[in-house]
Design a protein around this motif. Structure first.
Motif, mmCIF file in Angstrom:
data_model
loop_
_atom_site.group_PDB
_atom_site.id
_atom_site.type_symbol
_atom_site.label_atom_id
_atom_site.label_comp_id
_atom_site.label_asym_id
_atom_site.label_seq_id
_atom_site.Cartn_x
_atom_site.Cartn_y
_atom_site.Cartn_z
ATOM 1 N N ASN A 81 11.203 -32.906 0.087
ATOM 2 C CA ASN A 81 10.925 -31.600 0.576
ATOM 3 C C ASN A 81 9.784 -31.480 1.288
ATOM 4 O OD1 ASN A 81 13.706 -30.151 -0.244
ATOM 5 N ND2 ASN A 81 12.930 -30.578 -2.160
ATOM 6 N N CYS A 128 17.950 -30.831 7.682
ATOM 7 C CA CYS A 128 18.203 -32.133 6.878
ATOM 8 C C CYS A 128 18.149 -33.283 7.543
ATOM 9 C CB CYS A 128 19.688 -32.182 6.123
ATOM 10 S SG CYS A 128 20.076 -33.239 5.273
ATOM 11 N N MET A 167 14.163 -32.925 3.318
ATOM 12 C CA MET A 167 14.429 -31.389 3.942
ATOM 13 C C MET A 167 13.012 -30.555 4.386
ATOM 14 S SD MET A 167 17.481 -30.850 3.291
ATOM 15 C CE MET A 167 17.527 -28.941 3.520
ATOM 16 N N PHE A 223 17.077 -38.383 2.026
ATOM 17 C CA PHE A 223 16.793 -37.421 3.135
ATOM 18 C C PHE A 223 15.613 -36.531 3.016
ATOM 19 C CE2 PHE A 223 21.044 -37.962 1.204
ATOM 20 C CZ PHE A 223 21.980 -37.946 2.410
ATOM 21 N N PHE A 282 15.922 -36.489 -2.087
ATOM 22 C CA PHE A 282 15.325 -35.674 -1.231
ATOM 23 C C PHE A 282 13.980 -35.382 -1.310
ATOM 24 C CE2 PHE A 282 20.052 -34.873 -1.735
ATOM 25 C CZ PHE A 282 20.390 -34.424 -0.355
#
Length: 150
Positions: free
Chosen positions: A5, A36, A46, A44, A3
């Motif tokens: 961010n 997302c 975010m 991914f 992830f």
């Protein structure tokens, strides 16, 4: 799973940019504060409003237009895929901060999303990926660097 961010000043603009790159949005983890962005089954983004992003750090949020902290890089299957990804990002409001880099065994292009976050897309010759760049250069020679105007 990975992830990444990223802060944004405009969540809807960011969603439009990343979907133009071919990403999907997971609605289960998307609201007025965050989106997302699904790159693949394991990667991914975010994308978070500044207010939401600041809940995860005590540090000030950098202006990515003025400073760089990270470059998220993706290797693709061909030079043409790299060029197509950059074209889609430019059409969706991104900017290309530097010329393409062609090392012969590897081709790279960078794009900044509308918030200035750095993404890089590249292609590496399979021989170089398997045996290292020296093996490719020994057989083919070094490539030009950079590619003006690309």
């Amino acid at each position: 799973m990975i992830f990444v961010n990223l802060p944004t000043t405009d969540l809807e603009r960011s969603k439009a940019f990343y979907t133009a790159l071919g990403c999907d949005i997971n609605p289960l983890f998307t609201d007025e504060n965050a989106a997302c962005i699904v790159w693949d089954d394991d990667t991914f983004f975010m994308v978070l409003t500044h207010g939401h992003f600041s809940q995860f750090t005590d540090k000030p949020i950098a202006d990515a237009h003025a400073s760089a902290q990270v470059i998220v890089s993706f290797m693709l299957g061909s030079r043409e895929e790299v060029d197509a990804k950059i074209a889609a990002g430019l059409a969706a409001g991104g900017s290309e901060p530097r010329h393409a880099q062609d090392y012969g065994f590897m081709y790279q292009r960078s794009i900044e999303d509308p918030d200035g976050n750095n993404l890089e897309f590249g292609y590496m010759d399979p021989q170089a990926a398997e045996h290292g760049p020296e093996a490719y250069v020994a057989e083919h020679g070094a490539g030009p660097d950079p590619v003006p105007g690309a």
